[in-house]
Scaffold this active site. Structure first.
Site, mmCIF file in Angstrom:
data_model
loop_
_atom_site.group_PDB
_atom_site.id
_atom_site.type_symbol
_atom_site.label_atom_id
_atom_site.label_comp_id
_atom_site.label_asym_id
_atom_site.label_seq_id
_atom_site.Cartn_x
_atom_site.Cartn_y
_atom_site.Cartn_z
ATOM 1 N N LYS A 13 94.628 19.999 39.187
ATOM 2 C CA LYS A 13 94.944 18.810 39.980
ATOM 3 C C LYS A 13 96.411 18.794 40.322
ATOM 4 O O LYS A 13 97.216 19.024 39.418
ATOM 5 C CB LYS A 13 94.583 17.576 39.143
ATOM 6 C CG LYS A 13 94.961 16.261 39.753
ATOM 7 C CD LYS A 13 94.717 15.147 38.787
ATOM 8 C CE LYS A 13 95.223 13.862 39.418
ATOM 9 N NZ LYS A 13 95.135 12.745 38.528
ATOM 10 N N SER B 150 94.693 11.430 45.703
ATOM 11 C CA SER B 150 94.894 10.319 46.636
ATOM 12 C C SER B 150 95.842 10.662 47.782
ATOM 13 O O SER B 150 95.580 10.309 48.935
ATOM 14 C CB SER B 150 95.398 9.093 45.867
ATOM 15 O OG SER B 150 96.610 9.379 45.199
ATOM 16 N N ARG C 60 98.410 5.246 42.387
ATOM 17 C CA ARG C 60 99.139 4.270 41.559
ATOM 18 C C ARG C 60 99.087 2.884 42.192
ATOM 19 O O ARG C 60 99.088 1.881 41.480
ATOM 20 C CB ARG C 60 100.562 4.771 41.276
ATOM 21 C CG ARG C 60 100.496 5.996 40.367
ATOM 22 C CD ARG C 60 101.840 6.601 39.984
ATOM 23 N NE ARG C 60 101.626 7.904 39.342
ATOM 24 C CZ ARG C 60 102.566 8.817 39.162
ATOM 25 N NH1 ARG C 60 103.805 8.582 39.579
ATOM 26 N NH2 ARG C 60 102.275 9.958 38.575
ATOM 27 N N GLU D 104 97.518 26.295 29.311
ATOM 28 C CA GLU D 104 96.916 24.953 29.151
ATOM 29 C C GLU D 104 95.386 25.046 29.129
ATOM 30 O O GLU D 104 94.726 24.421 28.304
ATOM 31 C CB GLU D 104 97.327 24.052 30.322
ATOM 32 C CG GLU D 104 98.722 23.458 30.218
ATOM 33 C CD GLU D 104 98.778 22.271 29.259
ATOM 34 O OE1 GLU D 104 97.776 21.970 28.581
ATOM 35 O OE2 GLU D 104 99.846 21.650 29.178
ATOM 36 N N LYS E 299 97.234 19.800 35.090
ATOM 37 C CA LYS E 299 97.568 18.636 35.924
ATOM 38 C C LYS E 299 99.067 18.625 36.125
ATOM 39 O O LYS E 299 99.835 18.581 35.157
ATOM 40 C CB LYS E 299 97.104 17.357 35.236
ATOM 41 C CG LYS E 299 97.522 16.111 35.989
ATOM 42 C CD LYS E 299 96.923 14.861 35.389
ATOM 43 C CE LYS E 299 97.448 13.630 36.096
ATOM 44 N NZ LYS E 299 96.846 12.391 35.564
ATOM 45 N N ARG F 131 106.455 11.294 35.138
ATOM 46 C CA ARG F 131 105.591 11.885 34.112
ATOM 47 C C ARG F 131 105.956 13.340 33.829
ATOM 48 O O ARG F 131 105.135 14.108 33.334
ATOM 49 C CB ARG F 131 104.127 11.818 34.568
ATOM 50 C CG ARG F 131 103.632 10.439 34.955
ATOM 51 C CD ARG F 131 102.124 10.369 34.795
ATOM 52 N NE ARG F 131 101.506 9.247 35.450
ATOM 53 C CZ ARG F 131 101.642 7.977 35.095
ATOM 54 N NH1 ARG F 131 102.427 7.659 34.085
ATOM 55 N NH2 ARG F 131 101.007 7.027 35.751
ATOM 56 N N TYR G 192 88.106 11.519 47.262
ATOM 57 C CA TYR G 192 87.885 10.242 47.943
ATOM 58 C C TYR G 192 87.096 10.439 49.235
ATOM 59 O O TYR G 192 86.692 9.477 49.868
ATOM 60 C CB TYR G 192 89.245 9.557 48.219
ATOM 61 C CG TYR G 192 90.018 9.386 46.930
ATOM 62 C CD1 TYR G 192 89.754 8.313 46.089
ATOM 63 C CD2 TYR G 192 90.936 10.342 46.510
ATOM 64 C CE1 TYR G 192 90.390 8.192 44.869
ATOM 65 C CE2 TYR G 192 91.586 10.231 45.292
ATOM 66 C CZ TYR G 192 91.306 9.155 44.476
ATOM 67 O OH TYR G 192 91.927 9.038 43.257
HETATM 68 C C1 PBG Z 1 96.192 9.179 35.177
HETATM 69 C C2 PBG Z 1 95.635 9.649 36.473
HETATM 70 C C3 PBG Z 1 96.326 9.766 37.673
HETATM 71 C C4 PBG Z 1 95.415 10.233 38.615
HETATM 72 C C5 PBG Z 1 94.195 10.383 37.975
HETATM 73 N N1 PBG Z 1 94.359 10.040 36.638
HETATM 74 C C6 PBG Z 1 97.696 9.378 38.039
HETATM 75 C C7 PBG Z 1 98.863 9.983 37.422
HETATM 76 O O1 PBG Z 1 98.814 10.917 36.651
HETATM 77 O O2 PBG Z 1 99.918 9.448 37.732
HETATM 78 C C8 PBG Z 1 95.750 10.494 40.056
HETATM 79 C C9 PBG Z 1 94.611 10.647 40.975
HETATM 80 C C10 PBG Z 1 94.960 10.610 42.414
HETATM 81 O O3 PBG Z 1 96.117 10.614 42.858
HETATM 82 O O4 PBG Z 1 94.014 10.570 43.195
HETATM 83 N N2 PBG Z 1 95.310 8.302 34.530
#
Ligand code: PBG
Length: 320
Positions: free
Chosen positions: A244, A270, A200, A229, A190, A213, A309
């Site tokens: 991701k 997203s 968010r 990983e 990720k 992050r 989505y």
């Molecule tokens: C963290 C989490 C995130 C997403 C899924 N799980 C956000 C992040 O790491 O900031 C993002 C998913 C998306 O953008 O569709 N719990």
């Protein structure tokens, strides 16, 4: 080469990759303390659901043939520890129990396992005194969340916080509590992506002090690191590994596919969805055609299934 491209039937016959409704997992948001579903402006067509409306939406998706949903919670109150995440009466736990009651085994229930939606500072773990995310203290909390989600009825828990050792900690906790059948879908590679913005908004997360992050998610510059990983997560007991975002990281998906034999998932995030919708709304692209092209590309790269989505609309387009 053009002989085999001449008609739609010929092209169908020789297609190397297919997108099916079986490849789709629908992310859903459930928010505590609201009476009606609230639209999410940056994710057009998506809502912060009530427990009732998330049941209705899951039934609709099941009717279209979508095999799985992944739940994210938005609690009424956030605190420094993110304790709402493991509250047996927390919003995701209530939604999971309702879904299990109403839908039985018709849809795979995946629970995103993280603290960021539940912490007042917006980080994916608890903080050490210097403000950094405390890895091992966070693992203890993740174990509690896993048990709460499993007890409520999750088939799969999906740790997304990128803490070291998270899969092992969760697997150990699940096994010790009689949840051997609950699977772990690890967000293994990720990346610290700027494509998570609309998400968010959807979970009302704002990272304290304009932070980010990058101290725990992967640097977008790194590909080999993803293999490290993924290898760790598989060794720790991950049943499925995930990359991701998706379209920006097709090379990583392809490498991971070659490296492991467990199922590989990808998360079309997203921001990837929002870009398609925004360009479509301006008439600059055909949004449905681009959606299908992107999801097909993710499969071609090697993903076995995709969290997206687009799940509902693509299931409709594919004829459910
Ligand atoms: C963290 C989490 C995130 C997403 C899924 N799980 C956000 C992040 O790491 O900031 C993002 C998913 C998306 O953008 O569709 N719990």
């Amino acid at each position: 080469m053009r002989r085999l491209r001449r008609t739609p039937a010929l092209r169908r016959l020789v297609a190397e990759t297919r997108l099916s409704v079986d490849d789709l997992v629908a992310p859903l948001f459930v928010r505590e303390g609201i009476e009606e579903p609230l639209p999410i402006a940056s994710l057009p067509g998506h809502f912060q659901h009530t427990v009732d409306s998330v049941l209705a939406e899951s039934k609709r998706l099941a009717g279209l043939g979508v095999p799985a949903v992944v739940l994210f919670g938005v609690p009424a109150r956030k605190d420094a520890e993110g304790s709402g995440a493991w509250d047996p009466d927390g919003v995701v736990q209530r939604a999971l129990a309702g879904l299990r009651d109403e839908l039985g085994d018709e849809v795979v229930l995946v629970a995103d396992l993280c603290l960021d939606e539940y912490t007042d500072h917006g980080h994916c773990g608890v903080l050490a005194s210097d403000g950094s995310v405390d890895n091992d203290a966070t693992l203890e909390r993740y174990a509690r969340v896993a048990l709460a989600q499993a007890t409520a009825g999750a088939d799969v828990v999906a740790p997304s916080g990128m803490m070291d050792g998270q899969v092992a900690a969760i697997r150990r906790a699940l096994d010790a509590d009689g949840h051997e059948q609950v699977a772990v879908l690890a967000y293994a590679a990720k990346f610290a992506s700027d494509l998570y913005g609309p998400f968010r908004d959807a979970v009302d997360v704002c990272i304290a002090g304009g932070g980010d992050r990058r101290g725990y998610q992967e640097d977008p510059a790194n590909r080999r690191e993803s293999l490290a990983e993924v290898a760790l997560d598989v060794a720790e007991g991950a049943d499925i590994v995930m990359v991701k975002p998706a379209v920006t990281y097709l090379d990583v998906i392809a490498e991971v596919r070659r490296a492991v034999d467990v199922p590989v998932a990808a998360y079309h995030v997203s921001g990837e969805y929002a870009m398609i919708k925004a360009a479509g709304a301006n008439g600059w692209i055909d949004p449905q055609a681009v959606a299908l092209e992107q999801l097909l590309a993710v499969k071609r790269a090697g993903a076995d299934f995709v969290l997206t989505y687009l799940a509902g609309e693509v299931a409709e387009a594919l004829g459910g």
